[in-house]
Scaffold this motif. Structure first.
Motif, PDB file in Angstrom:
ATOM      1  N   PHE A  90      16.773  49.245  33.191  1.00 42.87           N
ATOM      2  CA  PHE A  90      16.253  47.972  33.685  1.00 42.87           C
ATOM      3  C   PHE A  90      15.140  48.194  34.704  1.00 42.87           C
ATOM      4  O   PHE A  90      14.128  47.474  34.710  1.00 42.87           O
ATOM      5  N   ARG A 139      11.078  42.209  31.454  1.00 42.10           N
ATOM      6  CA  ARG A 139      12.419  41.718  31.767  1.00 42.10           C
ATOM      7  C   ARG A 139      12.623  40.311  31.211  1.00 42.10           C
ATOM      8  O   ARG A 139      13.695  39.983  30.684  1.00 42.10           O
ATOM      9  N   MET A 152      21.942  42.049  30.706  1.00 41.45           N
ATOM     10  CA  MET A 152      20.817  41.196  31.079  1.00 41.45           C
ATOM     11  C   MET A 152      21.308  39.819  31.535  1.00 41.45           C
ATOM     12  O   MET A 152      20.758  39.236  32.480  1.00 41.45           O
TER      13      MET A 152
END
Length: 392
Positions: free
Chosen positions: A315, A323, A385
């Motif tokens: 990430f 993102r 996420m």
């Protein structure tokens, strides 16, 4: 239970105590090794799969099998923006210097070293901060054309002939092969094709993300005649249960069926995650039987650890725009999705999101299972996420 006796190994490329569900692929590899050693043509393997399915583990197991069958083995890990020449230099040098023994092999091996010297272009080159010195003159007209395909072919042919001269087969194993450029992959495939045609005892095994099969086909149309492309996936319920139960029972402990079901459900049967859940379930248990409550504790601890490491390091490599793309994809689930649908969910045109998608593919975060489709390369990343960016 005693943490020192914990049989599970949740690490990158670390072999699990039970290599469940991979017997067929291992047998393919063993067959290729035995045929190559005998100078017979054999399709090698380019192993495909998402992160955490055990590609590196399987490569390591193949290397062990090769070593037990008398092979010299060299494991190479490709990285983004690595140069194929630099990847090969140290490994081929080690192979040739190891082969450089015995009077009957002296000329073949010395020639191999001279060809490597030509490949390097100078007596001493600096690669990754390490100097490589050979102390031999170049072999004029070999591996010195400046054309990558020709030079890599010359180098691997010379290495294969040196191996043949001392009856010592060689196995090169390259992990993360999807990071190799199209030109470099074409050079590697052509070289292995030439080695096969000459019946030399040198074989290549590779592993990479699912797009590697398409990359190989694009690089050389005959790639499918040189390699098998076994696809590793999550384990079946039976294999996943075996991967958890058998190591526990070998330590004289037990696990309840309900706990096994919970671990399988939460890990989705992915080998790396099974090791993580198994490790944490063992440590949570204060008796000789892992119960459902221990599996629930393992779920909480595993998710916390994965979020802080396995998922986090990936990430943190993403730009804000990447993102957002990954978060939109996560809302649609873990299965492959249409790129146009992802763009629509973001309120953007599909063409405007192409650079972001391509960047994520290059970083190894996404792959295209077919034209116009996109999917995560990291299992359970959609769940991460949604936890990391709860507002979407």
């Amino acid at each position: 239970m005693d943490e020192y006796r914990n049989p599970f190994n949740p690490g990158a490329g670390v072999s699990p105590p039970e290599l469940a569900g991979r017997a067929e692929v291992m047998q393919q590899a063993v067959t290729a090794l035995e045929r190559t050693k005998r100078g017979r043509h054999a399709k090698s393997l380019l192993i495909l799969g998402l992160r955490g399915v055990g590609k590196t583990v399987l490569l390591n197991e193949i290397a062990k099998e090769a070593g037990q069958r008398g092979y010299l083995t060299e494991m190479i890990e490709a990285r983004d923006n690595d140069d194929l020449r630099q990847m090969l230099i140290h490994s081929v040098r080690r192979v040739l210097l190891t082969l450089d023994s015995g009077k009957q092999a002296a000329e073949a091996v010395k020639k191999g070293l001279r060809v490597l010297r030509s490949f390097l272009g100078s007596v001493t080159v600096s690669t990754g901060g390490v100097d490589v010195t050979l102390g031999v003159d170049p072999e004029i007209g070999q591996a010195d054309s400046g054309r990558l395909e020709t030079d890599v072919t010359d180098l691997l042919l010379a290495t294969g002939r040196a191996a043949q001269a001392v009856a010592k087969p060689v196995a090169l194993l390259i992990d993360e092969l999807q990071y190799v450029s199209k030109e470099e992959l074409a050079a590697l495939i052509r070289a292995i094709h030439a080695v096969n045609q000459a019946g030399l005892p040198l074989i290549l095994f590779g592993a990479g993300l699912p797009q590697l099969a398409g990359q190989a086909g694009d690089a050389k149309s005959y790639a499918e005649r040189l390699f098998e492309f076994p696809r590793l996936d999550r384990l079946s319920e039976a294999d996943a249960y075996a991967a958890i139960r058998e190591p526990i029972e070998e330590e004289g402990a037990h696990i309840e069926g309900a706990a096994l079901q919970e671990i399988f459900r939460q890990s989705h049967g992915y080998p790396y995650f099974l090791q993580e859940w198994g490790y944490n379930a063992w440590n949570a248990c204060d008796s000789d039987t892992i119960e459902l409550a221990d599996a629930h504790t393992a779920t909480a601890n595993s998710i916390r650890k994965l979020d802080a490491s396995f998922f986090r390091v990936r990430f943190d490599r993403l730009t804000p725009g990447e993102r957002d793309y990954m978060r939109a994809l996560a809302d649609m689930g873990e299965e492959p999705q249409r790129t146009s649908d992802v763009a629509m969910a973001m309120g953007r045109k599909a063409t405007s999101m192409t650079p972001v998608r391509d960047s994520l593919i290059k970083k190894g975060m996404l792959y295209a299972p077919e034209h116009g489709m996109i999917a995560f390369t990291v299992p359970l990343f959609d769940e991460f996420m949604r936890r990391e960016m709860p507002q979407g």
